[in-house]
Structures are given as C-alpha cells and as structure tokens.
Design a protein around this motif. Sequence first.
Motif, PDB file in Angstrom:
ATOM      1  N   GLU A  62       9.292  13.540  33.059  1.00  0.00           N
ATOM      2  CA  GLU A  62       9.057  12.191  33.137  1.00  0.00           C
ATOM      3  C   GLU A  62      10.373  11.196  33.452  1.00  0.00           C
ATOM      4  O   GLU A  62      10.277  10.410  34.235  1.00  0.00           O
ATOM      5  CB  GLU A  62       8.353  11.655  31.991  1.00  0.00           C
ATOM      6  CG  GLU A  62       7.038  12.053  31.537  1.00  0.00           C
ATOM      7  CD  GLU A  62       6.878  13.440  31.095  1.00  0.00           C
ATOM      8  OE1 GLU A  62       7.984  14.126  30.775  1.00  0.00           O
ATOM      9  OE2 GLU A  62       5.732  14.074  31.032  1.00  0.00           O
ATOM     10  N   LEU A  63      11.306  11.855  32.845  1.00  0.00           N
ATOM     11  CA  LEU A  63      12.734  11.235  32.967  1.00  0.00           C
ATOM     12  C   LEU A  63      13.099  11.540  34.305  1.00  0.00           C
ATOM     13  O   LEU A  63      13.910  10.655  35.112  1.00  0.00           O
ATOM     14  CB  LEU A  63      13.652  11.855  31.915  1.00  0.00           C
ATOM     15  CG  LEU A  63      14.996  10.835  31.775  1.00  0.00           C
ATOM     16  CD1 LEU A  63      14.990   9.401  31.710  1.00  0.00           C
ATOM     17  CD2 LEU A  63      15.932  11.597  30.802  1.00  0.00           C
ATOM     18  N   ARG A 119      11.656  12.100  37.176  1.00  0.00           N
ATOM     19  CA  ARG A 119      10.918  11.294  37.979  1.00  0.00           C
ATOM     20  C   ARG A 119      11.555  10.007  38.352  1.00  0.00           C
ATOM     21  O   ARG A 119      11.689   9.493  39.507  1.00  0.00           O
ATOM     22  CB  ARG A 119       9.462  11.065  37.619  1.00  0.00           C
ATOM     23  CG  ARG A 119       8.675  12.303  37.835  1.00  0.00           C
ATOM     24  CD  ARG A 119       7.327  12.135  37.528  1.00  0.00           C
ATOM     25  NE  ARG A 119       6.236  13.018  37.062  1.00  0.00           N
ATOM     26  CZ  ARG A 119       5.729  13.904  38.239  1.00  0.00           C
ATOM     27  NH1 ARG A 119       5.903  13.548  39.523  1.00  0.00           N
ATOM     28  NH2 ARG A 119       5.062  15.081  37.904  1.00  0.00           N
ATOM     29  N   THR A 120      11.979   9.432  37.361  1.00  0.00           N
ATOM     30  CA  THR A 120      12.485   7.990  37.563  1.00  0.00           C
ATOM     31  C   THR A 120      13.648   8.047  38.523  1.00  0.00           C
ATOM     32  O   THR A 120      13.918   7.041  39.256  1.00  0.00           O
ATOM     33  CB  THR A 120      12.975   7.342  36.282  1.00  0.00           C
ATOM     34  OG1 THR A 120      14.085   8.179  35.509  1.00  0.00           O
ATOM     35  CG2 THR A 120      11.923   7.170  35.189  1.00  0.00           C
ATOM     36  N   VAL A 121      14.361   9.174  38.881  1.00  0.00           N
ATOM     37  CA  VAL A 121      15.591   9.005  39.838  1.00  0.00           C
ATOM     38  C   VAL A 121      15.400  10.146  40.895  1.00  0.00           C
ATOM     39  O   VAL A 121      16.456  10.486  41.684  1.00  0.00           O
ATOM     40  CB  VAL A 121      16.865   9.123  39.007  1.00  0.00           C
ATOM     41  CG1 VAL A 121      17.105   8.087  38.164  1.00  0.00           C
ATOM     42  CG2 VAL A 121      16.981  10.761  38.265  1.00  0.00           C
ATOM     43  N   ASP A 142      11.014   3.376  46.897  1.00  0.00           N
ATOM     44  CA  ASP A 142      12.300   3.008  46.410  1.00  0.00           C
ATOM     45  C   ASP A 142      12.721   1.757  47.147  1.00  0.00           C
ATOM     46  O   ASP A 142      12.441   1.530  48.410  1.00  0.00           O
ATOM     47  CB  ASP A 142      13.199   4.171  46.809  1.00  0.00           C
ATOM     48  CG  ASP A 142      14.655   4.060  46.112  1.00  0.00           C
ATOM     49  OD1 ASP A 142      14.884   4.627  45.155  1.00  0.00           O
ATOM     50  OD2 ASP A 142      15.534   3.449  46.700  1.00  0.00           O
ATOM     51  N   TYR A 161       8.012   7.220  42.634  1.00  0.00           N
ATOM     52  CA  TYR A 161       8.828   7.260  41.495  1.00  0.00           C
ATOM     53  C   TYR A 161       9.632   6.064  41.081  1.00  0.00           C
ATOM     54  O   TYR A 161       9.897   5.935  40.088  1.00  0.00           O
ATOM     55  CB  TYR A 161      10.166   8.404  41.978  1.00  0.00           C
ATOM     56  CG  TYR A 161       9.526   9.663  42.430  1.00  0.00           C
ATOM     57  CD1 TYR A 161       8.441  10.268  41.506  1.00  0.00           C
ATOM     58  CD2 TYR A 161      10.194  10.411  43.203  1.00  0.00           C
ATOM     59  CE1 TYR A 161       7.942  11.686  42.055  1.00  0.00           C
ATOM     60  CE2 TYR A 161       9.641  11.889  43.424  1.00  0.00           C
ATOM     61  CZ  TYR A 161       8.647  12.432  42.941  1.00  0.00           C
ATOM     62  OH  TYR A 161       8.194  13.509  43.030  1.00  0.00           O
ATOM     63  N   GLY A 179      12.245   4.645  41.004  1.00  0.00           N
ATOM     64  CA  GLY A 179      13.722   4.387  40.679  1.00  0.00           C
ATOM     65  C   GLY A 179      13.786   3.602  39.365  1.00  0.00           C
ATOM     66  O   GLY A 179      12.643   3.249  38.666  1.00  0.00           O
ATOM     67  N   ASP A 180      15.137   3.368  39.004  1.00  0.00           N
ATOM     68  CA  ASP A 180      15.598   2.464  37.813  1.00  0.00           C
ATOM     69  C   ASP A 180      15.908   1.222  38.037  1.00  0.00           C
ATOM     70  O   ASP A 180      16.708   0.722  37.427  1.00  0.00           O
ATOM     71  CB  ASP A 180      16.334   3.391  37.011  1.00  0.00           C
ATOM     72  CG  ASP A 180      17.519   3.734  37.678  1.00  0.00           C
ATOM     73  OD1 ASP A 180      17.650   3.425  38.815  1.00  0.00           O
ATOM     74  OD2 ASP A 180      18.431   4.414  36.927  1.00  0.00           O
TER      75      ASP A 180
END
Length: 216
Positions: A40-41, A43-45, A169, A190, A192-193
């Motif tokens: 899960e972490l 996926r964010t990047v 993105d 995803y 991104g953050d």
Amino acid sequence: MTRKAILFDFDGTIADTAPDLARALNRQRIARNQPLLPIELVRTVASAGARGLLNLGFGLTPDNPDYQAMREEFLSFYAEQLCQDTRLFPGIPELLEQLDEQAILWGIVTNKPARFTRPLMHLLGLHHRAACVISGDDTAYTKPHPEPLLTACRQIDAAPDHCIYLGDDIRDVQASLAAGMKPIVALYGYLGDSDPPETWGAFELISHPGDLLHYI
C-alpha cells in the motif's frame, strides 16, 4: 490530422505494476536487513519509478553518491521478475476491446524505460494492438514535458486536440495540457503523494476505466 485517439500512461493506469516494483525494492531492503515495506505504501510512489521508490525505501536522491549503484541494482531485480504479479487493471481489457471495436486508435505514453515497457506489452498481450508505444527513453524529454505525447500524435497521425490522455499522476496532466490534449485522471491508479487530483487541472476524473467511454 483529425482522427481521434486515446493515449494512456502505463504504470497505475493500464497496468498495476506496483507488486513487482515493490518486490524489487524489498529485495534491496532485505539485503540490508531492513523490514519489508507494505504494498500500500509502495503504490503511492510507484508512478515515480526508480527515483521515487529509492527515495521511499532508502531516502536516496539522485545527488547521493550511492544512488546510481542502487538504481542499477533495483532495475536488475525488477527485470528478473518483471511480470510475476503485474496485471491489467479491472475494466482495462473491456475498455480496450470497446476501443478496438469502434476503430478508435489507442496507444501508450509512459516514462517507463523501453527495456521494461516493450516486454511487458508482450507479456500482457497488448503489443500487437497498440497504435504506438512511447517509452521514457524514446524521446529527449520525459513527462511532464509534452514531447512524448506529441511524438505519439505524429506516429499515429492524430491531432493533439483530438486526443484524450488518461494518467494517474500530476505529470500526466501537466504534459497533456502542454501538448494541447484533454487530460483525464484515473482515480483508480496510484496518484502519487502530491496535491489532491481535483487540483491538477484535469478535464475530468474517472473512478473506473469504463467511465472513459463517456468522453469519446
């Protein structure tokens, strides 16, 4: 050039590549006695490629003297198990079938290097269907620069203002706007953050690939 076309980002838009990217990163962490990172972490990047993943996993940036060696190791690990758990997102096969049936051209424009994009397109059974595949090292610039998208338009003989670009993105939206296309955000991707997708300036946001058909 008046024909319409749909262009797609790859990671986080067409295919869920995060599991195999996470495996490569976690192999590096295991080798250095560090705990596994949850998928899960990662996926964010995942859309940020090796640069984003090495920053997540080790706090490395390209100006770090260890970065290049770590990047090569990561890419080597990734190449070894390129498509073990990578899958097309739910709804993508049906969407592509609809585009093919309606004779609407579609292609891929990604920052992912061709050494990975091309074999993945074969492994996922898409290589013979895409009108074009523009990888991150096929042009002098990568997204958010518009050149990859404009190169795709030239290859398929489509006008940018008749094209939709679907990505997950903020760089996809920036590149699309700069190229004169309509950017649509894949909220199932995803993301991104960065800032929330609603602030990116996209033409529309969709929660499922099939929703794209409403804008064709």
